[in-house]
Design a protein around this motif. Structure first.
Motif, mmCIF file in Angstrom:
data_model
loop_
_atom_site.group_PDB
_atom_site.id
_atom_site.type_symbol
_atom_site.label_atom_id
_atom_site.label_comp_id
_atom_site.label_asym_id
_atom_site.label_seq_id
_atom_site.Cartn_x
_atom_site.Cartn_y
_atom_site.Cartn_z
ATOM 1 N N GLU A 87 0.822 -1.210 0.000
ATOM 2 C CA GLU A 87 0.000 0.000 0.000
ATOM 3 C C GLU A 87 0.856 1.260 0.000
ATOM 4 O O GLU A 87 0.521 2.254 -0.642
ATOM 5 C CB GLU A 87 -0.925 -0.004 1.215
ATOM 6 N N ARG A 88 1.982 1.216 0.707
ATOM 7 C CA ARG A 88 2.837 2.404 0.832
ATOM 8 C C ARG A 88 3.755 2.581 -0.382
ATOM 9 O O ARG A 88 3.899 3.678 -0.915
ATOM 10 C CB ARG A 88 3.666 2.277 2.113
ATOM 11 N N PHE A 89 4.385 1.503 -0.834
ATOM 12 C CA PHE A 89 5.420 1.609 -1.844
ATOM 13 C C PHE A 89 5.123 0.860 -3.142
ATOM 14 O O PHE A 89 5.749 1.101 -4.161
ATOM 15 C CB PHE A 89 6.749 1.069 -1.296
ATOM 16 N N GLY A 90 4.224 -0.123 -3.090
ATOM 17 C CA GLY A 90 4.061 -1.039 -4.207
ATOM 18 C C GLY A 90 4.750 -2.356 -3.879
ATOM 19 O O GLY A 90 5.325 -2.531 -2.797
ATOM 20 N N PRO A 91 4.710 -3.321 -4.795
ATOM 21 C CA PRO A 91 5.248 -4.650 -4.500
ATOM 22 C C PRO A 91 6.770 -4.650 -4.345
ATOM 23 O O PRO A 91 7.485 -3.893 -5.006
ATOM 24 C CB PRO A 91 4.820 -5.477 -5.723
ATOM 25 N N ALA A 92 7.241 -5.523 -3.469
ATOM 26 C CA ALA A 92 8.673 -5.619 -3.191
ATOM 27 C C ALA A 92 9.413 -6.315 -4.328
ATOM 28 O O ALA A 92 8.911 -7.258 -4.928
ATOM 29 C CB ALA A 92 8.893 -6.383 -1.885
ATOM 30 N N SER A 93 10.623 -5.825 -4.596
ATOM 31 C CA SER A 93 11.522 -6.461 -5.561
ATOM 32 C C SER A 93 12.623 -7.258 -4.873
ATOM 33 O O SER A 93 13.207 -8.157 -5.485
ATOM 34 C CB SER A 93 12.163 -5.406 -6.467
ATOM 35 N N VAL A 94 12.928 -6.903 -3.631
ATOM 36 C CA VAL A 94 13.961 -7.592 -2.858
ATOM 37 C C VAL A 94 13.410 -7.861 -1.463
ATOM 38 O O VAL A 94 12.877 -6.946 -0.819
ATOM 39 C CB VAL A 94 15.253 -6.746 -2.752
ATOM 40 N N VAL A 95 13.512 -9.092 -1.008
ATOM 41 C CA VAL A 95 13.116 -9.445 0.356
ATOM 42 C C VAL A 95 14.282 -10.203 0.994
ATOM 43 O O VAL A 95 14.759 -11.198 0.433
ATOM 44 C CB VAL A 95 11.841 -10.307 0.374
ATOM 45 N N VAL A 96 14.721 -9.724 2.139
ATOM 46 C CA VAL A 96 15.859 -10.331 2.835
ATOM 47 C C VAL A 96 15.378 -10.937 4.148
ATOM 48 O O VAL A 96 14.921 -10.205 5.045
ATOM 49 C CB VAL A 96 16.968 -9.293 3.106
ATOM 50 N N ALA A 97 15.465 -12.255 4.259
ATOM 51 C CA ALA A 97 15.094 -12.958 5.493
ATOM 52 C C ALA A 97 16.317 -12.976 6.402
ATOM 53 O O ALA A 97 17.140 -13.899 6.363
ATOM 54 C CB ALA A 97 14.620 -14.373 5.181
ATOM 55 N N ASN A 98 16.433 -11.931 7.199
ATOM 56 C CA ASN A 98 17.610 -11.744 8.038
ATOM 57 C C ASN A 98 17.345 -11.998 9.520
ATOM 58 O O ASN A 98 18.281 -12.279 10.274
ATOM 59 C CB ASN A 98 18.130 -10.314 7.854
ATOM 60 N N ALA A 99 16.089 -11.914 9.959
ATOM 61 C CA ALA A 99 15.784 -12.040 11.388
ATOM 62 C C ALA A 99 16.345 -13.340 11.941
ATOM 63 O O ALA A 99 16.157 -14.409 11.365
ATOM 64 C CB ALA A 99 14.277 -11.984 11.612
ATOM 65 N N GLY A 100 17.055 -13.234 13.049
ATOM 66 C CA GLY A 100 17.632 -14.438 13.641
ATOM 67 C C GLY A 100 18.072 -14.204 15.075
ATOM 68 O O GLY A 100 18.416 -13.083 15.460
ATOM 69 N N ILE A 101 18.033 -15.267 15.867
ATOM 70 C CA ILE A 101 18.517 -15.223 17.240
ATOM 71 C C ILE A 101 19.373 -16.465 17.477
ATOM 72 O O ILE A 101 19.354 -17.407 16.682
ATOM 73 C CB ILE A 101 17.361 -15.174 18.264
ATOM 74 N N ALA A 102 20.134 -16.444 18.559
ATOM 75 C CA ALA A 102 21.009 -17.574 18.877
ATOM 76 C C ALA A 102 21.007 -17.833 20.369
ATOM 77 O O ALA A 102 20.840 -16.912 21.179
ATOM 78 C CB ALA A 102 22.442 -17.304 18.392
ATOM 79 N N VAL A 103 21.192 -19.091 20.718
ATOM 80 C CA VAL A 103 21.279 -19.517 22.112
ATOM 81 C C VAL A 103 22.523 -20.383 22.256
ATOM 82 O O VAL A 103 22.793 -21.245 21.408
ATOM 83 C CB VAL A 103 20.033 -20.330 22.535
ATOM 84 N N GLY A 104 23.294 -20.129 23.280
ATOM 85 C CA GLY A 104 24.470 -20.945 23.558
ATOM 86 C C GLY A 104 24.243 -21.796 24.792
ATOM 87 O O GLY A 104 23.561 -21.382 25.733
#
Length: 310
Positions: A87-104
């Motif tokens: 709605e704001r910009f139009g359809p995406a041309s690039v999508v980056v799945a970056n969200a991530g977490i880690a547990v040690g």
């Protein structure tokens, strides 16, 4: 992978005027990449859990942005995010799945819900992101980039959830690539090594990660700034690369991957045997401020509401 970060941001960049979506954009690599893509002239949608941090990151960007607070494990929230972006910009041309977490920490001493959360964010969250935005990428003939890790090369003890999730995300992206190629959608996988985010800020306190880094060649021990990694990623996005290596020398590790599990096991065995179960258990926990913010939000949402006083 041809080109440089400078070339990727030039006036003739094929990214200029297009729409990019970056998950996990409130800090670290996501924040740096959102900034780099914005400087190429892209309109960028920043998705993340931390609304205040997300808006602060967006305020520093030169091109138009939109911020959407969304949990990548929530399919409905991602569907709404996709609608807001369109709605704001139009359809995406690039999508980056970056969200991530880690547990040690040891698998047996890591709370089952916490272990599951890492899988849900890093693997299921990537699939949810793809599912929400694939209709837009199909319209634009766009590019989906899965952020993976050298953790997919050789699983490290004390990092079972993170390594499993990154190996799974890599496999998911490889399978997705074949499915969406006939529709004109490209899929890339980015392999990141030591990157200076808050996720590794306590690396010297983590016995296995400390041992792995100590036994690597000098050039492999270097910690790269998020801005440098964002440059490598942007160049790969421009060229719709199947594989992006950050740093670039990682490409030469691909043929050696069958050797890595045994090598990692050998390096870490001594560290594990030298520490008691109590010591190993003390190293259990979420790594980095972003991961802690996600876990705090998740546990707060799962907590039953307080009963009003009678």
């Amino acid at each position: 992978m041809a080109g440089t970060g400078a070339e990727a941001g030039g006036r003739g960049s094929p990214l200029r005027g297009r729409v990019a979506v970056v998950t996990g954009a409130a800090r670290g690599i996501g924040e740096a990449l959102a900034g780099r893509l914005s400087r190429t002239g892209m309109r960028v949608a920043l998705l993340g859990r931390e609304a205040e941090t997300l808006h602060r990151a967006a305020a520093a960007l030169p091109s138009p942005t939109v911020c959407v607070e969304a949990d990548v494990t929530d399919r409905a929230a991602l569907d709404r995010a996709a609608e807001q972006v369109a709605e704001r910009f139009g359809p995406a041309s690039v999508v980056v799945a970056n969200a991530g977490i880690a547990v040690g920490g040891p698998f047996s001493r890591t709370a089952a819900d916490l272990w599951q959360r890492v899988i849900d964010v890093n693997l299921v969250g990537s699939a949810n992101t793809a599912r929400a935005f694939l209709p837009q990428l199909t319209r634009t003939g766009g590019y989906f980039l899965q952020i993976a890790s050298t953790a997919a090369f050789g699983s490290a003890p004390m990092m079972s959830a993170y390594c499993a999730s990154k190996a799974g995300a890599e496999s998911f992206a490889q399978a997705l690539r074949g499915e969406v190629a006939p529709e004109g959608v490209g899929v890339g996988i980015a392999y990141l090594h030591w990157t200076g985010t808050d996720m590794i800020s306590g690396i010297d306190d983590h016995p296995v990660l400390r041992a792995l880094r100590r036994h690597q060649p000098w050039f492999a021990r270097r910690v790269h700034a998020p801005a440098q990694v964002a440059d490598w990623l942007t160049t790969g996005i421009v060229h719709r690369s199947h594989y992006i290596y950050a740093p670039p020398w990682l490409r030469w590790c691909q043929p050696l991957r069958p050797l890595f599990p045994a090598l990692v096991g050998r390096i870490t065995r001594h560290e594990l045997m030298a520490r008691s179960g109590t010591q190993l258990g003390a190293d259990t926990g979420v790594l980095g401020a972003g991961g802690r913010a996600d876990w705090d939000a998740y546990t707060a949402a799962a907590r039953p509401p307080a009963r009003p006083p009678e």
